[in-house]
Design a protein around this motif. Structure first.
Motif, PDB file in Angstrom:
ATOM      1  N   ASP A  27       0.836  -1.208   0.000  1.00 12.48           N
ATOM      2  CA  ASP A  27       0.000   0.000   0.000  1.00 12.48           C
ATOM      3  C   ASP A  27       0.867   1.253   0.000  1.00 12.48           C
ATOM      4  N   TRP A  28       1.960   1.220   0.756  1.00 12.31           N
ATOM      5  CA  TRP A  28       2.870   2.370   0.784  1.00 12.31           C
ATOM      6  C   TRP A  28       3.517   2.562  -0.587  1.00 12.31           C
ATOM      7  N   VAL A  29       3.933   1.475  -1.213  1.00 11.83           N
ATOM      8  CA  VAL A  29       4.549   1.546  -2.551  1.00 11.83           C
ATOM      9  C   VAL A  29       3.552   2.120  -3.551  1.00 11.83           C
ATOM     10  N   LEU A  30       2.310   1.646  -3.503  1.00 12.41           N
ATOM     11  CA  LEU A  30       1.284   2.146  -4.415  1.00 12.41           C
ATOM     12  C   LEU A  30       1.071   3.642  -4.219  1.00 12.41           C
ATOM     13  N   GLU A  31       1.004   4.081  -2.980  1.00 10.52           N
ATOM     14  CA  GLU A  31       0.848   5.507  -2.697  1.00 10.52           C
ATOM     15  C   GLU A  31       2.065   6.295  -3.160  1.00 10.52           C
ATOM     16  N   ASP A  32       3.252   5.738  -2.985  1.00  7.73           N
ATOM     17  CA  ASP A  32       4.480   6.423  -3.407  1.00  7.73           C
ATOM     18  C   ASP A  32       4.539   6.582  -4.916  1.00  7.73           C
ATOM     19  N   LEU A  99       2.205  -5.579  -7.971  1.00  8.16           N
ATOM     20  CA  LEU A  99       0.987  -4.795  -8.147  1.00  8.16           C
ATOM     21  C   LEU A  99       0.612  -4.728  -9.627  1.00  8.16           C
ATOM     22  N   ASP A 100      -0.615  -4.356  -9.893  1.00  8.68           N
ATOM     23  CA  ASP A 100      -1.107  -4.265 -11.268  1.00  8.68           C
ATOM     24  C   ASP A 100      -0.447  -3.083 -11.979  1.00  8.68           C
TER      25      ASP A 100
END
Length: 126
Positions: A27-32, A99-100
């Motif tokens: 989730d942190w990676v996606l937000e980053d 992730l997608d």
């Protein structure tokens, strides 16, 4: 001990240098990579660290303008290619973290969907 959702400073440095974070931090990676300020963070991570290296040209003998010109000859294309490859970089990092890759341009898709909905409302199609 519960798994952390955000990286510690050492993990962050590794992440900036290309390492993969544990699945608990997806989730942190996606937000980053896709959240607010993602473009700014990406550009700063690539364009700022190279400046001290380019400053070595100022140590060469000769007029200062020559060292600055050599720096510019390398820095200007770097800016261009960094911006041009941002989408490719985001997709690569998303895939690397499981992730997608379609999430790389989720903000653009959201804007386009909102524009389409507004257009259809305005012209009586919705």
């Amino acid at each position: 001990m519960p798994e952390r959702a955000t990286p510690n400073p050492l993990e962050r440095i590794g992440y900036v240098w290309g390492r993969t974070l544990p699945p608990s931090m997806r989730d942190w990676v996606l937000e980053d990579l896709t959240g607010p300020g993602a473009t700014r963070r990406y550009l700063l991570r690539i364009l700022v660290p190279i400046i001290p290296v380019l400053c070595l040209f100022l140590l060469l003998p000769g007029p200062t303008w020559m060292g600055l010109a050599m720096m510019a000859l390398l820095y200007i294309p770097l800016i261009y290619f960094t911006a041009a490859l941002m989408y490719v970089y985001r997709r690569h990092r998303l895939i690397k973290h499981g992730l997608d890759p379609a999430l790389a341009d989720i903000d653009r898709r959201t804007r386009e969907a909102a524009d389409r909905t507004a257009y259809e409302r305005r012209h009586g199609r919705a």
